[in-house]
Write a protein that holds these residues in place. Structure first.
Motif, PDB file in Angstrom:
ATOM      1  N   LEU A 141       0.336  -1.292   0.190  1.00 32.60           N
ATOM      2  CA  LEU A 141      -0.291   0.219   0.684  1.00 32.60           C
ATOM      3  C   LEU A 141       0.975   1.106   0.044  1.00 32.60           C
ATOM      4  O   LEU A 141       0.235   2.657  -0.327  1.00 32.60           O
ATOM      5  CB  LEU A 141      -0.817   0.028   1.016  1.00 32.60           C
ATOM      6  CG  LEU A 141      -2.036  -0.869   1.199  1.00 32.60           C
ATOM      7  CD1 LEU A 141      -2.758  -1.388   2.534  1.00 32.60           C
ATOM      8  CD2 LEU A 141      -3.108  -0.831   0.438  1.00 32.60           C
ATOM      9  N   LYS A 142       2.494   1.244   0.058  1.00 31.67           N
ATOM     10  CA  LYS A 142       3.362   2.170   0.717  1.00 31.67           C
ATOM     11  C   LYS A 142       2.678   2.727  -1.220  1.00 31.67           C
ATOM     12  O   LYS A 142       2.354   2.235  -1.813  1.00 31.67           O
ATOM     13  CB  LYS A 142       5.040   1.299  -0.029  1.00 31.67           C
ATOM     14  CG  LYS A 142       5.584   2.570   0.893  1.00 31.67           C
ATOM     15  CD  LYS A 142       6.903   1.928   1.665  1.00 31.67           C
ATOM     16  CE  LYS A 142       7.525   2.470   2.585  1.00 31.67           C
ATOM     17  NZ  LYS A 142       8.476   1.984   2.782  1.00 31.67           N
ATOM     18  N   ASN A 143       2.694   4.434  -0.801  1.00 32.60           N
ATOM     19  CA  ASN A 143       2.418   5.315  -2.496  1.00 32.60           C
ATOM     20  C   ASN A 143       1.136   4.783  -2.768  1.00 32.60           C
ATOM     21  O   ASN A 143       1.410   6.027  -4.076  1.00 32.60           O
ATOM     22  CB  ASN A 143       4.114   4.517  -3.226  1.00 32.60           C
ATOM     23  CG  ASN A 143       5.048   5.292  -2.973  1.00 32.60           C
ATOM     24  OD1 ASN A 143       5.243   5.738  -1.689  1.00 32.60           O
ATOM     25  ND2 ASN A 143       6.565   3.924  -3.010  1.00 32.60           N
ATOM     26  N   GLU A 144       0.657   4.286  -2.204  1.00 28.77           N
ATOM     27  CA  GLU A 144      -0.847   4.509  -3.174  1.00 28.77           C
ATOM     28  C   GLU A 144      -1.518   5.629  -3.098  1.00 28.77           C
ATOM     29  O   GLU A 144      -1.279   6.026  -1.977  1.00 28.77           O
ATOM     30  CB  GLU A 144      -2.030   2.952  -2.369  1.00 28.77           C
ATOM     31  CG  GLU A 144      -1.857   1.891  -3.093  1.00 28.77           C
ATOM     32  CD  GLU A 144      -2.354   2.009  -4.730  1.00 28.77           C
ATOM     33  OE1 GLU A 144      -2.682   2.927  -4.705  1.00 28.77           O
ATOM     34  OE2 GLU A 144      -2.385   0.836  -5.226  1.00 28.77           O
ATOM     35  N   SER A 145      -2.443   6.112  -3.842  1.00 29.28           N
ATOM     36  CA  SER A 145      -3.110   7.143  -3.687  1.00 29.28           C
ATOM     37  C   SER A 145      -4.588   7.199  -4.348  1.00 29.28           C
ATOM     38  O   SER A 145      -4.666   5.594  -4.953  1.00 29.28           O
ATOM     39  CB  SER A 145      -2.178   8.563  -4.204  1.00 29.28           C
ATOM     40  OG  SER A 145      -2.169   8.128  -6.097  1.00 29.28           O
ATOM     41  N   GLN A 146      -5.485   7.457  -4.297  1.00 30.80           N
ATOM     42  CA  GLN A 146      -6.730   7.663  -4.302  1.00 30.80           C
ATOM     43  C   GLN A 146      -8.019   6.911  -3.826  1.00 30.80           C
ATOM     44  O   GLN A 146      -8.628   6.181  -4.737  1.00 30.80           O
ATOM     45  CB  GLN A 146      -6.887   8.178  -5.735  1.00 30.80           C
ATOM     46  CG  GLN A 146      -6.580   8.875  -7.028  1.00 30.80           C
ATOM     47  CD  GLN A 146      -6.389   9.009  -7.930  1.00 30.80           C
ATOM     48  OE1 GLN A 146      -4.850   8.589  -7.393  1.00 30.80           O
ATOM     49  NE2 GLN A 146      -7.353   9.589  -8.638  1.00 30.80           N
ATOM     50  N   MET A 147      -6.970   6.138  -2.306  1.00 26.92           N
ATOM     51  CA  MET A 147      -7.970   5.536  -2.260  1.00 26.92           C
ATOM     52  C   MET A 147      -9.028   5.356  -1.002  1.00 26.92           C
ATOM     53  O   MET A 147      -9.292   6.351  -0.132  1.00 26.92           O
ATOM     54  CB  MET A 147      -6.764   4.666  -1.064  1.00 26.92           C
ATOM     55  CG  MET A 147      -5.593   4.296  -1.736  1.00 26.92           C
ATOM     56  SD  MET A 147      -5.619   2.388  -3.509  1.00 26.92           S
ATOM     57  CE  MET A 147      -5.876   1.578  -2.184  1.00 26.92           C
ATOM     58  N   ILE A 148      -9.762   3.955  -0.365  1.00 28.48           N
ATOM     59  CA  ILE A 148     -10.733   4.916  -0.233  1.00 28.48           C
ATOM     60  C   ILE A 148     -10.556   3.885   1.283  1.00 28.48           C
ATOM     61  O   ILE A 148     -10.699   2.271   1.449  1.00 28.48           O
ATOM     62  CB  ILE A 148     -12.071   3.897  -0.789  1.00 28.48           C
ATOM     63  CG1 ILE A 148     -12.145   5.045  -2.169  1.00 28.48           C
ATOM     64  CG2 ILE A 148     -13.669   4.192   0.611  1.00 28.48           C
ATOM     65  CD1 ILE A 148     -13.384   4.318  -2.673  1.00 28.48           C
ATOM     66  N   CYS A 149     -10.975   4.175   2.757  1.00 34.71           N
ATOM     67  CA  CYS A 149     -10.961   4.077   3.561  1.00 34.71           C
ATOM     68  C   CYS A 149     -11.957   4.453   4.843  1.00 34.71           C
ATOM     69  O   CYS A 149     -12.654   5.386   5.269  1.00 34.71           O
ATOM     70  CB  CYS A 149      -9.346   4.008   4.582  1.00 34.71           C
ATOM     71  SG  CYS A 149      -8.892   5.755   4.789  1.00 34.71           S
ATOM     72  N   GLY A 150     -11.160   3.753   5.805  1.00 37.07           N
ATOM     73  CA  GLY A 150     -12.853   4.184   7.451  1.00 37.07           C
ATOM     74  C   GLY A 150     -12.566   5.384   7.442  1.00 37.07           C
ATOM     75  O   GLY A 150     -10.625   5.814   7.455  1.00 37.07           O
ATOM     76  N   ALA A 151     -12.647   6.264   7.958  1.00 39.51           N
ATOM     77  CA  ALA A 151     -13.007   7.941   8.525  1.00 39.51           C
ATOM     78  C   ALA A 151     -12.938   7.395  10.240  1.00 39.51           C
ATOM     79  O   ALA A 151     -12.349   8.597  11.168  1.00 39.51           O
ATOM     80  CB  ALA A 151     -14.195   8.539   8.224  1.00 39.51           C
ATOM     81  N   ASN A 152     -12.866   6.129  10.822  1.00 32.07           N
ATOM     82  CA  ASN A 152     -13.200   5.895  12.195  1.00 32.07           C
ATOM     83  C   ASN A 152     -13.624   7.116  12.656  1.00 32.07           C
ATOM     84  O   ASN A 152     -13.946   7.392  13.923  1.00 32.07           O
ATOM     85  CB  ASN A 152     -11.699   6.871  13.370  1.00 32.07           C
ATOM     86  CG  ASN A 152     -10.563   5.823  12.420  1.00 32.07           C
ATOM     87  OD1 ASN A 152     -10.349   4.647  12.919  1.00 32.07           O
ATOM     88  ND2 ASN A 152      -9.378   6.351  11.556  1.00 32.07           N
ATOM     89  N   LYS A 190       5.609   7.032   8.578  1.00 31.49           N
ATOM     90  CA  LYS A 190       7.166   6.738   8.792  1.00 31.49           C
ATOM     91  C   LYS A 190       7.689   5.437   8.750  1.00 31.49           C
ATOM     92  O   LYS A 190       6.476   4.540   8.663  1.00 31.49           O
ATOM     93  CB  LYS A 190       7.482   6.934  10.329  1.00 31.49           C
ATOM     94  CG  LYS A 190       7.807   8.006  10.781  1.00 31.49           C
ATOM     95  CD  LYS A 190       8.733   7.568  12.247  1.00 31.49           C
ATOM     96  CE  LYS A 190       8.141   9.839  12.746  1.00 31.49           C
ATOM     97  NZ  LYS A 190       8.139   9.343  14.580  1.00 31.49           N
ATOM     98  N   ASP A 191       8.434   4.980   7.764  1.00 33.51           N
ATOM     99  CA  ASP A 191       8.720   3.987   7.328  1.00 33.51           C
ATOM    100  C   ASP A 191       8.682   2.531   8.062  1.00 33.51           C
ATOM    101  O   ASP A 191       8.202   1.419   7.906  1.00 33.51           O
ATOM    102  CB  ASP A 191      10.475   3.827   7.335  1.00 33.51           C
ATOM    103  CG  ASP A 191      10.782   4.364   5.383  1.00 33.51           C
ATOM    104  OD1 ASP A 191       9.600   4.127   4.807  1.00 33.51           O
ATOM    105  OD2 ASP A 191      12.154   4.383   5.205  1.00 33.51           O
ATOM    106  N   GLU A 192       8.802   2.807   9.574  1.00 30.32           N
ATOM    107  CA  GLU A 192       8.687   1.372  10.395  1.00 30.32           C
ATOM    108  C   GLU A 192       6.964   1.137  10.289  1.00 30.32           C
ATOM    109  O   GLU A 192       7.122  -0.031  11.005  1.00 30.32           O
ATOM    110  CB  GLU A 192       9.530   2.125  11.525  1.00 30.32           C
ATOM    111  CG  GLU A 192       8.933   3.081  12.305  1.00 30.32           C
ATOM    112  CD  GLU A 192      10.080   4.614  11.973  1.00 30.32           C
ATOM    113  OE1 GLU A 192      10.529   4.511  10.691  1.00 30.32           O
ATOM    114  OE2 GLU A 192      10.538   4.964  12.924  1.00 30.32           O
TER     115      GLU A 192
END
Ligand code: ATP
Ligand code: MG
Length: 567
Positions: free
Chosen positions: A352-363, A378-380
């Motif tokens: 998922l690193k560098n992915e864009s235009q994604m849909i996710c929960g808004a909490n 962060k990378d970790e």
């Protein structure tokens, strides 16, 4: 060897709890007998197989330059406290006390013992490398002992431990052990594959498991032409999708009533689940407590539990209950990486690193976010978390397929985990005290008996491979009261035994059908039938594998059998 002198209690019906074919057959053919949950007695034939397998293991380990020793099976708990495992090893570790109230464990593995043996006795790099092994009893209080000696609580393992002055030498020995293991499993007549395996929290670059291919195997392995791995460790080429990417570039919140699953979210927005982010909320168990951790993977991927456990450096990962999720301030069904409560630990899958235009929960209950860009973390926060599956593209470019395997061996680059914790050092070339660099190498010797049967049997019984069978030849006498038949059989037995073969002569006064059924059940690779046709100087040779009978002149029997048994 006369059948009548051997204790081979064959039975018609296997006990009801024996679901695995090897479990059923080993009991029915009189190799093993249960003495309690996960506890087995090896009867004479079972012990004979254990000895034969052990001899092959021993021979190859010795050839590879390892030394055999035998460690005490009961070890003081104090040793286990030094490594820190007394506290963190789960319920599989059988802990008990002696009459003086001293704590002990029944060894499930022997890293602590071997470090204690070498510590102070090997003091200089000049005495390295060293590889020590034993073939000995282990006890693990398995949560679900089953499948007979395949997953027992008490079992026999070959465990080896190597000591090195540097990583390079450890890698050399790892390759040396890999060669020895290939030789061992080949000599046992098994069809097997070495797969990349999970190295657990210990880390380290190299861990390989040796898997016997069998549909009944408990392990899932993924294979392509030049790649093989346990699903727990399998990697793949990052997935791509031809489906159109959701348009929205800017991050915004949407009201999404009743969209608490990925399928519903994808349908609501008319997008491919590939462009959604799934939150898997878990409870991670640590040495001193537990906490809720969220793992994010692509909507159409699944989380691999062992990978999640490694990412979190947890002892174990459990499903979080609805209560625990709510208490942590998370909204099940609407959890996402954006605006996550600050105290919540989380990891995002590498793909998922560098992915864009994604849909996710808004909490937030009933809301999702579109146009999410998976950066600014962060990378970790990123780790390999996905469960690779059949059909995915392998790192070698091929398509991965799924097979079932039985783990019969595991080789492992340990590094300094135990030597450091237990303060076991040697003086290096510069006179500096350095913790030993270690490797460890296990083989399930008693499990191998079952694995060999799993791979080689038919509806009538076991079919031992010629390379490693309880006997080379089974002599079946039609009528033991017929002097001619019996003396021919006895003579053949002693001649072949003198020639170095192991022969089982069924001299029981039983019906011919009973004796044939026992031959088919016990599974010695070759047999000869000495019966009525001996009157015409004819005998019958039969191979267990295809049960094809062949008549030959009686005076050719010895020569023909010697030829077959040797080949
Ligand atoms: P598994 O994943 O099957 O539980 P493991 O990874 O815990 O095995 P190791 O610690 O790698 O096992 O032990 C070395 C070998 O000992 C294994 O490869 C396996 O062949 C054998 N072994 C482990 N547990 C058992 C058991 N309960 N009964 C019989 N053999 C076992
Ligand atoms: Mg293992």
């Amino acid at each position: 060897m006369k059948f009548s002198k051997l204790f081979i209690p064959t039975i018609k019906e296997a006990p009801k709890d024996a679901t695995l074919i090897s479990h059923q057959l080993l009991i029915r053919a009189g190799f093993i007998a249960s003495s309690g949950a996960g506890l087995y007695n090896l009867l004479p034939l079972g012990l004979k197989m254990l000895h034969k397998i052990s001899a092959i293991v021993r021979d190859e380990m010795n050839k590879a330059g390892a030394n055999e020793l035998a460690m005490s099976v009961v070890t003081p708990a104090s040793l286990w406290s030094q490594s820190g495992r007394y506290e963190v090893f789960g319920k599989e570790l059988l802990r008990f006390k002696d009459r003086k109230n001293n704590a002990f464990v029944f060894s499930p593995t022997n890293e602590e013992s071997i470090v204690d043996i070498v510590r102070g006795r090997i003091t200089s790099y000049k005495q390295l490398p060293l590889n020590l092994y034993q073939i000995n009893t282990k006890f693990r209080d398995e949560a679900r002992p089953r499948f007979g000696i395949m997953r027992a609580r008490e079992f026999v393992m070959k465990d080896a431990y190597s000591f090195h002055a540097d990583e390079k030498d450890l890698k050399r020995e790892f390759a040396n052990m890999e060669r020895a293991y290939n030789a061992i499993f080949t000599r046992l007549g098994l069809s097997f594959v070495a797969v990349n395996a999970d190295s657990g929290a210990i880390g380290g670059s190299g861990s390989k498991e040796f898997m016997v291919l069998a549909n009944s195997g408990e392990d899932d392995i993924l294979l392509s032409q030049n790649y093989a791995a346990n699903v727990e460790a399998a990697i793949r080429q990052a997935r791509t999708s031809d489906a159109p990417r959701p348009e929205s570039n800017a991050m915004s919140k949407f009201k999404t009533p009743d969209c608490d699953t990925i399928a519903k979210v994808a349908e609501f927005f008319h997008v491919d689940a590939f462009y959604t982010i799934k939150a898997v909320i878990k409870k991670a168990i640590f040495e001193n407590g537990s906490k809720i951790i969220v793992f994010f993977v692509r909507g159409d991927d699944e989380l691999q539990n062992i990978k999640a456990q490694n990412a979190a450096k947890a002892l174990e990962i459990e499903d979080a209950s609805a209560d625990e999720i709510a208490k942590a301030g998370l909204v099940a069904g609407y959890c996402g990486p954006a605006h996550l409560p600050e105290n919540i630990d989380f990891y995002i899958d590498n793909e998922l690193k560098n992915e864009s235009q994604m849909i996710c929960g808004a909490n937030e209950f009933g809301y999702h976010i579109v146009g999410f860009k998976v950066s600014n973390f962060k990378d970790e926060r990123f780790a390999d978390l996905v469960a690779v599956k059949a059909g995915d593209i392998s790192v070698d470019g091929g398509i991965l397929s799924l097979k079932k395997g039985i783990e019969v061996g595991h080789i492992f680059q340990l590094g300094q985990k135990y030597s450091r914790a237990m303060n076991a050092t040697f003086l290096d070339e510069n006179g500096k005290a350095t913790p030993f660099i270690m490797g460890c190498y296990g083989i399930g010797v008693s499990r191998l008996i079952a694995a060999m049967v799993e791979q080689n049997h038919d509806e009538r019984g076991i079919i031992w491979q010629k390379q490693c069978a309880p006997f080379d030849l089974h002599i079946i006498v039609g009528d033991v009261k017929n002097e001619k038949q019996m003396s021919f059989a006895s003579e053949l037995e002693s001649e072949l035994e003198s020639a170095g073969f192991e022969v089982l002569l069924d001299d029981r006064n039983e019906r011919f059908g009973v004796k044939m059924a026992d031959f088919e059940l016990i599974g010695i690779p070759n047999a000869i039938i000495i019966a009525k046709s001996l009157e015409n100087e004819q005998v019958e040779i039969i191979t267990r594998k295809n049960l094809i009978k062949e008549k030959i002149p009686a005076n050719q029997a010895k020569i023909e059998l010697e030829k077959r048994l040797k080949a």
